[in-house]
Design an enzyme around this catalytic site. Structure first.
Site, PDB file in Angstrom:
ATOM      1  N   HIS A   1      -3.144   7.247   2.861  1.00 26.74           N
ATOM      2  CA  HIS A   1      -3.593   6.055   2.144  1.00 26.74           C
ATOM      3  C   HIS A   1      -5.083   5.421   2.660  1.00 26.74           C
ATOM      4  O   HIS A   1      -5.249   5.727   3.835  1.00 26.74           O
ATOM      5  CB  HIS A   1      -2.475   4.613   2.644  1.00 26.74           C
ATOM      6  CG  HIS A   1      -2.981   3.528   2.342  1.00 26.74           C
ATOM      7  ND1 HIS A   1      -3.655   3.051   1.178  1.00 26.74           N
ATOM      8  CD2 HIS A   1      -3.050   2.357   3.033  1.00 26.74           C
ATOM      9  CE1 HIS A   1      -3.991   1.788   1.225  1.00 26.74           C
ATOM     10  NE2 HIS A   1      -3.792   1.378   2.380  1.00 26.74           N
TER      11      HIS A   1
ATOM     12  N   CYS B   1       0.869  -1.339   0.075  1.00 28.09           N
ATOM     13  CA  CYS B   1      -0.035   0.024  -0.058  1.00 28.09           C
ATOM     14  C   CYS B   1       0.803   1.400   0.045  1.00 28.09           C
ATOM     15  O   CYS B   1       0.210   2.423  -0.212  1.00 28.09           O
ATOM     16  CB  CYS B   1      -0.945   0.040   1.242  1.00 28.09           C
ATOM     17  SG  CYS B   1      -2.231  -1.302   1.363  1.00 28.09           S
TER      18      CYS B   1
ATOM     19  N   ASN C   1     -10.471  -0.049  -0.168  1.00 29.45           N
ATOM     20  CA  ASN C   1      -8.639   0.010  -0.212  1.00 29.45           C
ATOM     21  C   ASN C   1      -8.033  -0.617  -1.398  1.00 29.45           C
ATOM     22  O   ASN C   1      -8.179  -1.597  -1.696  1.00 29.45           O
ATOM     23  CB  ASN C   1      -8.261  -0.785   1.161  1.00 29.45           C
ATOM     24  CG  ASN C   1      -6.764  -0.909   1.314  1.00 29.45           C
ATOM     25  OD1 ASN C   1      -5.856  -0.358   0.403  1.00 29.45           O
ATOM     26  ND2 ASN C   1      -6.326  -1.259   2.339  1.00 29.45           N
TER      27      ASN C   1
END
Length: 352
Positions: free
Chosen positions: A269, A122, A300
């Site tokens: 994020h 990520c 996500n």
């Protein structure tokens, strides 16, 4: 004595344009819960997610990465022949060989340039943005196309309460190039291999192939081979984030030379809305500073998360080109990367 040539360096770089692609299929919490033992309310209260995008039809990681890259090139208005490198930030390309970036470069009509995959979970986009900026600063390329693209759903177990409700698919891209004023700070990044297994593939490729070979000829209803899936130890990741991320944010600000009071936009994020709210509060950013919340309807998307969230804020007017933004990506590795940046102009061609 022979003198070896060096590249001409540039100090000032910035994101000059942005593009994104969001898969057509919208998947609600209620649809996820048709398989997963959960509820819409439980998911939203703990993650901030209402919907996510999943690839469908002929959409693939290759196609969505190329679509986002194409939009970034068009929105930037730069002649694609000037692109000197392509970085594909992804953890979900389906083959180790060949890696994805050269294929995506060919799809974009820029075959032949240096093109490579960057895998850092990520935090991948932050890593890619830092590498791109430093390539230009070193004179190794004039312009670099950075694409964050993921099809996380390919490796999900739809019954796993730790991951199935969280992840989605998508792609975002930026063109990085020289600018009059510097628009990308030094990258603050790091990793924690001691806790790496907190987010991990549950079986490696060799183990999976050996299992498949051993079960050859057996009834899959009796002894299913299963699939390789992503697993996450949520509490362990949260504890790591609680200790690591406040320091990373402070270090990113310090490295940028920008005061906290000068930050105009916060784009973390999109892992968990609750974590993001906590980070903003602990950093002491003013309540009126807009913070990305693309997770609510995108989920996500790992390395695609930050460019997708950035694009959403620019398209909707929550943020404007030229504003100072604090970015922070974090996740598998366990890794993180943060920068202070000047936002690129709002895209003429949006992804939604």
């Amino acid at each position: 004595m022979v003198s070896i040539a060096v590249n001409k360096s540039r100090e000032n770089v910035a994101m000059l344009g942005i593009g994104a692609y969001r898969p057509q299929r919208i998947v609600s919490n209620d649809e996820v819960c048709e398989v997963l033992d959960s509820t819409d309310q439980w998911i939203y209260e703990r993650t901030g997610i209402r919907n996510r995008r999943w690839i469908s039809g002929d959409e693939t990681l290759r196609s969505i990465a190329a679509a986002a890259g194409e939009r970034a090139l068009v929105n930037t208005g730069i002649d694609r022949s000037k692109i000197g490198a392509l970085i594909l930030c992804t953890s979900s390309w389906l083959k180790l060989t060949p890696h994805g970036a050269p294929t995506v470069a060919a799809d974009l009509g820029i075959n032949g340039i240096p093109a490579f995959d960057l895998t850092s979970g990520c935090g991948g986009f932050g890593y890619g943005l830092g590498v791109a900026a430093d390539l230009i600063r070193a004179g190794s390329a004039d312009y670099v196309l950075v694409i964050g693209a993921e099809t996380m759903t390919v490796g999900l177990d739809p019954t796993d309460r730790g991951t199935a409700m969280i992840f989605g698919d998508g792609a975002g891209a930026v063109v990085v190039g020289p600018s009059e004023e510097n628009g990308i700070s030094p990258t603050v990044w790091g990793s924690d291999g001691e806790n790496a297994e907190a987010i991990a593939q549950d079986v490696d490729f060799l183990e999976f192939m050996n299992k498949a070979q051993a079960l050859q000829g057996t009834d899959p209803e009796v002894e299913p081979i299963g699939r390789m899936s992503l697993r996450m130890e949520g509490p362990r990741v949260f504890r790591w984030a609680a200790v690591t991320l406040p320091r990373a944010l402070s270090d990113a600000l310090e490295a940028s030379g920008v005061a906290k009071e000068d930050i105009e936009v916060f784009i973390p994020h999109q892992a968990n809305a609750r974590i993001n709210d906590l980070m903003k509060k602990n950093l002491g950013l003013a309540d009126e500073i807009p913070m990305a919340n693309d997770i609510e309807n995108t989920g996500n998307t790992s390395a695609a998360s930050i460019p997708l969230a950035m694009e959403e804020m620019l398209v909707t007017g929550k943020a404007k080109g030229g504003q100072l933004a604090l970015l922070l990506g974090f996740g598998a590795g366990l890794s993180y990367a943060g920068q202070v940046v000047t936002l690129p102009p709002a895209p003429a061609e949006a992804s939604f």
